[in-house]
Motif scaffolding. Structure first.
Motif: not given
Length: 215
Positions: A102, A98-99, A76, A32, A96
């Protein structure tokens, strides 16, 4: 219709995921962070951010690049009007990661390169996996990456990807064996020289030192 080019974080994610199991071949948290670092590298190349005062990153052009993954990563970051000293790159990739992952997964599922499957461990604990889909986007990425060491990593994008592969400990998964030792050493040097990859490498190193280096 011609597909839009893959972003750097999408390429890194495709290299990291086992196409059958649909799970990362390296530490999932470190992956990540690598994806977030890859997004920063793309934004820097596109002139949206700049490295200031060593390891701090600042938005210099808030115009979205027009790609869902990169647009999300840029959004972000604090806009120019709200930042004073920039954001520490290492701290941002950890926050940031993980976002950004995704966003990459969603995009690759939409492209047909991955399938999203919901499972339950022991019949109780839900989790998702992302095996390869009907559209082969991994094959070309893997071929380019495999050819890069023999060609001396001729382009900057390939060097940045190699640096991120090294920073996230994917190098020994992708280029295993004694015959690839020279390439792995070169990739490690890239990871130490390139700002975004170095931020990821520092985050991974700190995590290992604290005992968080598991999968």
């Amino acid at each position: 219709m011609t597909l839009a080019p893959l972003t750097l974080p999408e390429e890194l994610l495709l290299l990291a995921l086992d196409p059958v199991r649909g799970r990362p071949r390296n530490n999932s948290r470190h992956l990540q962070w690598g994806l977030a670092g890859a997004a920063l590298a793309e934004l820097e190349e596109a002139g949206r951010i700049a490295v200031e005062r060593g390891d701090r990153i600042a938005v210099v052009n808030p115009l979205p690049p027009g790609d869902p993954v990169l647009d999300g990563a840029l959004a972000a970051l604090p806009p120019p009007a709200k930042q004073r000293r920039g954001v520490p790159a290492q701290r941002w990739v950890q926050r940031a990661g993980r976002p950004v992952q995704e966003l990459c997964l969603r995009r690759l599922v939409e492209r047909g390169a991955l399938r999203r499957e919901s499972r339950r461990a022991l019949g109780l604990f839900p989790y998702e996996r992302f095996p390869a889909g009907a559209v082969d986007l991994l094959g070309p990425v893997r071929e380019r990456f495999a050819a890069a060491p023999g060609a001396g990593f001729p382009d900057r994008r390939g060097r940045v990807l190699a640096a991120l592969v090294s920073a996230t400990d994917l190098d020994r998964k992708i280029l295993a064996g004694r015959e690839h030792r020279t390439a792995r050493r070169t990739m490690k040097r890239f990871a130490q020289e390139m700002a975004m990859a170095h931020a990821v490498e520092r985050a991974v190193s700190a995590d290992k030192s604290s005992g968080g280096g598991g999968g």
